[in-house]
Design an enzyme around this catalytic site. Structure first.
Site, short mmCIF file in Angstrom:
data_model
loop_
_atom_site.label_atom_id
_atom_site.label_comp_id
_atom_site.label_asym_id
_atom_site.label_seq_id
_atom_site.Cartn_x
_atom_site.Cartn_y
_atom_site.Cartn_z
NE ARG A 94 -4.10 -1.72 0.25
CZ ARG A 94 -5.41 -1.89 0.93
NH1 ARG A 94 -5.42 -1.06 1.98
NH2 ARG A 94 -6.14 -2.81 0.54
NE ARG A 149 -9.40 7.22 -2.59
CZ ARG A 149 -10.60 7.39 -1.82
NH1 ARG A 149 -11.05 8.98 -1.95
NH2 ARG A 149 -11.55 6.80 -1.33
NE ARG A 194 -7.08 4.81 2.35
CZ ARG A 194 -7.77 4.02 2.89
NH1 ARG A 194 -9.15 4.16 3.28
NH2 ARG A 194 -7.50 2.84 3.04
#
Ligand code: CP3
Length: 344
Positions: free
Chosen positions: A25, A38, A29
């Site tokens: 990941r 995004r 975020r």
């Protein structure tokens, strides 16, 4: 002569002075630039299917940190969607899918040959990345392990104990096996297209493997990983394969040999000392700093990073976290981890 990439050397069994690094990941975020792209895409799935923007978020952590590998930006649940399941993400909660609990649900799924129409933007992302990545960076393609993907397809969402999938497995073995077989075969086709587009390594994410016990682990985690690996290697003899049968515990022992994968990724339910003794003697290992250090940082992060490096230094090792980095991580801690690994 072009020097062989560090990740490929570790996967071939070479013991390096400092281990190559990437993070599960790593495009995510916790990075402001990810959140901006995004937002530009609209939502997570639109980002996955927008090849230019998916390539852009894949490249962001490479530009910022110079990781040794980039992992294709996509999701393990795109495959069920390509097979015909409905898929959407509920903000703050996670994925939702149409469920498969009976034959009529299964019959609605398409065949393996049909997946490429939906997945073609993912292959295009791979093609863009293989042109744009720095020459020393390895491009990793991936898919979910059939069992993990099936747990989401059967329950229609993430579940703490994978209860609905266990129930179908125990009550309607024939239907459950059909689903695992369909996923295994379509995963091979999906991964083959990623390799044709330029993926240099593939990784199988079986995040819920640890909830399979005894013979079920062999039948539904180990055997599908072996089948995928054998077929991928028959098609692409030099392709390295990483498997992540998360929380496999004792069943990490022998997993590499039984499946033929080149590297076993380990999570935090096992210590690096245990991994050095029981898993690494049989091949390359990947892992396993706790993701929470990316939130808390400080001396603990430095000490634990050094410990993972030192303990796994005698065999082939790719440095990674035990699971994905979380959205509340501090990007400065990632740099501190990388500096610590490279100076250990
Ligand atoms: O590692 C990478 O950065 C590569 C891309 C990748 C994603 N998901 C992007 C993603 C990979 C390899 C995955 C794998 C994945 N997806 C797994 C297996 C690995 C694991 O983490 O256990 C699973 C179980 C999924 C399914 C999935 N996708 C869930 C349960 C969720 C929601 C939870 C969450 O973290 O929000 C996702 C969403 C998802 N996949 C995000 C990312 C970056 C967050 C999406 C966002 O921007 O909101």
């Amino acid at each position: 002569m072009v020097e062989k990439k560090k990740i490929l050397r570790a996967l071939a069994g070479e013991v390096l002075d400092t281990p190559p690094i990437w993070m599960m990941r790593q495009a995510g975020r916790y990075l402001p630039e990810y959140r901006a792209t995004r937002a530009q895409a609209g939502d997570f799935l639109s980002l996955c299917y927008n090849s230019e923007l998916a390539a852009e978020v894949t490249l962001q952590p490479i530009r910022r940190y110079g990781f040794d590998a980039a992992i294709l930006f996509a999701d393990i649940l795109l495959l069920p969607q390509a097979l015909g399941a409905d898929l959407w993400f509920v903000t703050g909660e996670g994925p939702r899918l149409s469920t498969i609990t009976k034959y009529t649900d299964f019959a609605k799924l398409g065949c393996t040959e049909d997946i490429h129409k939906t997945l073609s933007p993912v292959y295009e992302t791979v093609r863009i990345l293989s042109k744009e990545l720095p020459k020393e960076t390895t491009l990793i393609g991936f898919a979910g392990g059939p069992w993990t993907v099936a747990t989401y397809m059967i329950a229609g969402q993430g579940t703490p104990d994978q209860g609905p999938a266990h129930k179908l497995k125990d009550e309607n073995r024939t239907l459950f096996r059909k689903l695992i077989n369909t996923l295994t075969l379509s995963t091979i086709e999906y991964l083959s297209h990623q390799v044709e587009a330029g993926a240099e390594v593939i990784k199988i994410f079986d995040s819920w493997a640890g909830s399979l016990k005894g013979q079920d682990f062999i039948d539904f985690a180990l055997e599908p990983a072996k089948c995928i690996t054998q077929e991928m290697k028959a098609r692409y003899p030099h392709l390295p394969v990483i498997a992540f049968p998360r929380e496999a515990g004792d069943k990490y022992i022998g997993f590499g040999k039984a499946t033929g994968v080149d590297c076993v990724a380990v999570d935090n339910s096992v210590s690096p000392e245990w991994v050095a003794e029981h898993v690494q003697p049989y091949g390359c290992v990947q892992g396993n700093l706790k993701s929470s250090h990316m939130v808390t940082g400080g001396q603990d992060l430095i000490d634990e990073t050094k410990r993972v490096v030192q303990v796994l230094r005698k065999g082939p090792h790719i440095f990674n976290l035990g699971h994905g980095i979380t959205p509340d991580a501090n990007p400065d801690n990632v740099q501190l981890m990388i500096d610590t690994v490279r100076n250990s």
